[in-house]
Write a protein that holds these residues in place. Sequence first.
Motif, short mmCIF file in Angstrom:
data_model
loop_
_atom_site.label_atom_id
_atom_site.label_comp_id
_atom_site.label_asym_id
_atom_site.label_seq_id
_atom_site.Cartn_x
_atom_site.Cartn_y
_atom_site.Cartn_z
N SER A 22 0.82 -1.21 0.00
CA SER A 22 0.00 0.00 0.00
C SER A 22 0.85 1.26 0.00
CB SER A 22 -0.91 0.02 1.24
OG SER A 22 -1.69 1.18 1.27
N SER A 26 -3.26 2.91 5.43
CA SER A 26 -4.33 1.97 5.73
C SER A 26 -4.79 1.33 4.42
CB SER A 26 -5.50 2.67 6.43
OG SER A 26 -6.08 3.63 5.59
N LYS A 27 -5.50 0.23 4.58
CA LYS A 27 -5.98 -0.51 3.40
C LYS A 27 -7.28 -1.21 3.80
CE LYS A 27 -4.18 -3.67 -0.10
NZ LYS A 27 -3.89 -2.91 -1.30
N VAL A 28 -8.21 -1.32 2.88
CA VAL A 28 -9.49 -1.97 3.14
C VAL A 28 -9.33 -3.48 3.02
CG1 VAL A 28 -11.90 -2.18 2.43
CG2 VAL A 28 -10.77 0.05 2.35
N GLU A 33 -13.49 -3.72 6.33
CA GLU A 33 -12.89 -2.98 7.45
C GLU A 33 -11.63 -2.25 7.01
OE1 GLU A 33 -11.29 -3.96 11.96
OE2 GLU A 33 -11.85 -5.59 10.62
N GLN A 34 -11.44 -1.03 7.48
CA GLN A 34 -10.24 -0.25 7.21
C GLN A 34 -9.15 -0.72 8.18
OE1 GLN A 34 -10.45 2.04 4.72
NE2 GLN A 34 -8.38 2.76 4.86
N SER A 36 -5.37 -0.30 9.69
CA SER A 36 -4.21 0.57 9.84
C SER A 36 -2.96 -0.29 9.72
CB SER A 36 -4.22 1.26 11.21
OG SER A 36 -5.31 2.14 11.30
#
Length: 94
Positions: A22, A26-28, A33-34, A36
């Motif tokens: 990434s 953060s990444k989904v 859900e996000q 961190s």
Amino acid sequence: MGIPELYVDFNEMLEPDLVLLSAADSKVAVTGEQISLRAGLKVAIYMDDFDDEGRPDDLVAFGVVEANTSVGWAEHVRWCCRIDDHGIRDRSQL
């Protein structure tokens, strides 16, 4: 919550066991859900794929998040995933 499952592109390998993860902090996850990102976070990673007969069979791996230290074409990416010793497998092999 278990280990978050995050999408990656296994065509973006920096080393045989290191893939870009990434450019953001953060990444989904697959659950929506996000997540961190931070060094040492255990994650599952996957990429869409198909078996020889055209049925979905994602490529998957497990590993830990680490900061990207590469230069050149990938230096804009913040986070990578260091894949464990089991490597990248088809989901059907799990």
